[in-house]
Scaffold this active site. Structure first.
Site, PDB file in Angstrom:
ATOM      1  N   GLU A 204       9.185  24.589  31.380  1.00  0.00           N
ATOM      2  CA  GLU A 204      10.549  24.929  31.022  1.00  0.00           C
ATOM      3  C   GLU A 204      10.530  25.851  29.811  1.00  0.00           C
ATOM      4  OE1 GLU A 204      12.755  21.489  29.771  1.00  0.00           O
ATOM      5  OE2 GLU A 204      11.134  20.766  28.491  1.00  0.00           O
TER       6      GLU A 204
ATOM      7  N   ASN B 268       7.688  10.700  27.715  1.00  0.00           N
ATOM      8  CA  ASN B 268       7.970  12.139  27.680  1.00  0.00           C
ATOM      9  C   ASN B 268       8.523  12.603  26.337  1.00  0.00           C
ATOM     10  OD1 ASN B 268       7.340  12.488  30.542  1.00  0.00           O
ATOM     11  ND2 ASN B 268       9.234  11.347  30.887  1.00  0.00           N
TER      12      ASN B 268
ATOM     13  N   PHE C 292       7.756  -0.199  21.150  1.00  0.00           N
ATOM     14  CA  PHE C 292       8.360   1.031  20.627  1.00  0.00           C
ATOM     15  C   PHE C 292       9.878   1.050  20.831  1.00  0.00           C
ATOM     16  CE2 PHE C 292       3.960   2.124  21.473  1.00  0.00           C
ATOM     17  CZ  PHE C 292       3.592   2.806  20.327  1.00  0.00           C
TER      18      PHE C 292
ATOM     19  N   GLU D 232       7.165  26.195  27.633  1.00  0.00           N
ATOM     20  CA  GLU D 232       6.296  25.032  27.773  1.00  0.00           C
ATOM     21  C   GLU D 232       5.518  25.095  29.083  1.00  0.00           C
ATOM     22  OE1 GLU D 232       8.235  21.347  27.049  1.00  0.00           O
ATOM     23  OE2 GLU D 232       8.984  21.972  25.085  1.00  0.00           O
TER      24      GLU D 232
END
Length: 663
Positions: A288, A235, A348, A275
């Protein structure tokens, strides 16, 4: 106009605001923690005030400390950047009480839109399309599981006060809902001081598209087109672009009008972002509203020519917007690649340390832009967000913007920490991305087993082989000169060589002249190589048959380590006899760590979930490690028994430090 503003933030966004303020003739004040004493934003500002220890909850998000800095310096206004106090109603109210302008929206808008539960209710009332979900507060994990089951999996578990991907989890079953609720709640409390959680339906095959809005205090509100933010990991946005390759004019207008309707419903002024999640049929749902400047705002600036920070300052000063909706157009295409201190080869995971080399590509007005808050020799801290720069490019078309980004990434040098430049380069060459066919699941679907580097095509490998052969010849001549074995600047360097890279051996010949070299291959192909590269230069810009090739170069035994377009290659250049002997050498076997749980990144042990003697199953949670404000659950790779636990909760660990052992 304000004479002095304080930036209540750090890193690249503080530097970004300072640049516009200086352009407007406004003096700036930076604030800094112990960890940021020598930071770039501190160097750039006209004044700087120390506000406390490194943890953000003891410095950057302590309202009293920011207010004290304002009083000390006499700042007339405050720009909050993003994150930290940017969407904190109490901060906006404290500024208003002090008579200091907040370069952002009214406290009421922050309160209404900052709470995701309230914002969805207001969005529905304003006629904005919303995602099905449970908007009430959730008491515990048991209730979370029941609500998730009622909505229907998959669901998104989100922190009500969240942002930046923190406090968010996707759950596909009851176990994941229970665990996701606890993790989201903990992250939300740590990052925002607010652990309220809500749950909504997760839209499959979604695209994340947002609308930039801009309003003044006189009732005007505009939408400044959209940004596509679908390339995400956990996200967290990685690559953004404007406009979206997916929207048509009608959908763009409908989304823009709904975004403005929502902004007007809360008397919004300043820059903000609404968004949306958009499905494959271009149905869109409100996600949001961010009542602040977005990280990805530069791509909007590049296609509209509007400096959003300048507009925020002017709005806060009471000025009317100088443009109307009819003035807003789309000029070309812009991309933003976020450079993170995250190692793509280790899942990551966050990376910290000193930037032993940091050389961004040269910025070109309107074409290449790098918003950054670091410098060569500076430290990447474990206390803050891992993003260290935003590389942006513009082109007349999407294809041109991608080409510009490829070249800029090729030339971006970062050493000393793990970073995601190789991954960004790989995305730019991915066919789905090139075609604009991506969803928010793009990374998970295209790299399901993690990123292990890109595999280059035959044509590119051949170019690199030719370049490496020519570079090796230059290095051989240099070595002979340094050793004194060369007379009259002449030395016969062998003509025949073997180049091995990506598991492929190529036999080549080199014919050199004062302008360059011609490299011949066994199949009769010949490639002209021209470059001014010399041994010791870490970036080689080479022309192969007239085509520019930017290679990051390190010397290794019998060749080079070359990084290009997401590939990390060991390129060996040997004489034919050396190549024959090298083929007989045994490969070094890696140490067996299968019975150890190693810490994958520098971080803090939040909890140990097992005990010595416990039998654990594949996928079972073993411990939780927090790094750069994100919780990471480490799981068992196979069924085994815990024989030793080497650390305790609260311990700070280095990369590869042993956490526990198994029988």
């Amino acid at each position: 106009m304000f004479k002095k503003i304080l930036i209540a933030n750090r890193g690249e966004i503080a530097c970004r605001v300072i640049k516009t303020a200086k352009k407007m003739g406004i003096a700036t004040v930076a604030v800094y923690s112990d960890a940021d004493r020598g930071a770039l934003h501190v160097r750039m500002a006209d004044e700087a005030v120390h506000i406390g220890p490194a943890p953000a909850n003891q410095s950057y998000i302590v309202i009293d400390k920011i207010m004290a800095a304002i009083r000390e310096t006499g700042a007339e206004a405050v720009h909050p950047g993003y994150g930290f106090l940017s969407e904190n109603r109490l901060f906006a109210e404290a500024l208003e009480k002090e008579g200091v302008a907040f370069i952002g929206p009214p406290a009421g808008a922050i309160e209404a839109m900052g709470d995701k539960i309230t914002s969805k209710k207001l969005a529905a009332e304003a006629g904005v399309s919303t995602v099905p979900g449970h908007m009430g507060l959730i008491a515990d994990a048991g209730e979370a599981v029941k609500i998730a089951s009622d909505i229907g999996y998959p669901v998104m578990i989100k922190a009500s006060a969240g942002g930046g991907g923190k406090g968010m989890r996707i759950a596909w079953n009851d176990d994941e809902a229970r665990e996701g609720f606890e993790s989201s709640k903990n992250e939300a409390a740590s990052s925002f001081g607010d652990d309220r959680i809500f749950i909504e339906k997760f839209v499959t095959q979604p695209r994340h598209i947002e609308i930039q809005v801009l309003g003044d205090k006189h009732g005007a509100c505009l939408w400044l087109n959209e940004r596509e933010c679908s390339i995400q990991r956990r996200n967290q946005k990685v690559i953004e672009e404007a406009p979206s390759p997916f929207l048509d004019a009608g959908t763009r207008r409908a989304m823009g009008e709904q975004a403005v309707a929502l902004a007007k419903a809360v008397d919004y002024c300043s820059a903000g972002t609404v968004e949306f999640i958009v499905d494959g049929e271009r149905n869109f749902y409100f996600l949001e509203m961010n009542t602040r400047l977005q990280v990805e705002h530069p791509v909007t600036e590049l296609i509209t020519g509007i400096d959003l920070v300048e507009q925020m300052i002017r709005v806060a000063n009471g000025e009317k917007l100088a443009m109307s909706q009819a003035d807003i157009s789309i000029n070309g295409w812009a991309l933003e690649s976020r450079l993170y201190a995250e190692d793509p080869y280790r899942g990551f995971l966050p990376s910290i340390g000193r930037l032993s080399r940091y050389r961004p590509p040269e910025e070109v007005e309107g074409r290449v832009r790098n918003d950054t808050g670091v410098f060569e020799g500076g430290e990447i801290s474990m206390f803050y967000d891992p993003m260290i720069a935003k590389l942006c490019t513009w082109g007349e078309t999407r294809s041109a913007a991608i080409d510009e980004m490829r070249g800029a990434l090729d030339s971006f040098e970062v050493e000393g920490i793990g970073h995601n430049l190789p991954f960004l380069s790989a995305v730019m060459d991915h066919q789905k991305f090139i075609a604009g066919e991506m969803t928010t699941a793009f990374i998970a679907e295209e790299w399901p087993d993690g990123f292990a580097g890109a595999t280059l095509g035959d044509a590119t490998l051949r170019q690199i082989a030719a370049a490496a052969a020519a570079m090796h010849r230059v290095a051989e001549i240099r070595r002979a000169r340094v050793s004194g074995r060369m007379s009259n600047h002449e030395r016969k360097v062998g003509r025949d060589w073997s180049v091995t890279l990506q598991g492929v051996e190529m036999r080549v010949t080199i014919d050199a002249d004062p302008e360059g070299a011609t490299v011949g291959f066994e199949d009769g192909g010949r490639h002209r190589v021209v470059s001014d590269w010399m041994p010791g230069k870490s970036l080689a810009v080479i022309r192969v048959d007239g085509e520019r090739l930017a290679l990051k170069v390190d010397k290794i035994v019998s060749g080079f380590r070359i990084r290009h377009r997401g590939a990390d290659l060991k390129v060996h250049v040997r004489t034919p006899r050396q190549a024959e002997l090298a083929a007989l050498m045994p490969e070094k076997v890696a140490a067996d760590t299968s019975k150890l749980l190693l810490c994958p990144m520098p971080g803090l042990v939040v909890s140990i979930r097992v005990a010595v003697g416990d039998e654990v199953q594949e996928g079972q949670a073993l411990c939780t490690v927090e790094a750069m404000k994100m919780e990471n659950v480490l799981r068992a790779e196979r069924k085994s028994t815990v024989s030793e636990i080497c650390v305790e909760a609260g311990a700070s660990l280095a990369v590869d430090e042993i956490i526990m052992k198994f029988e």
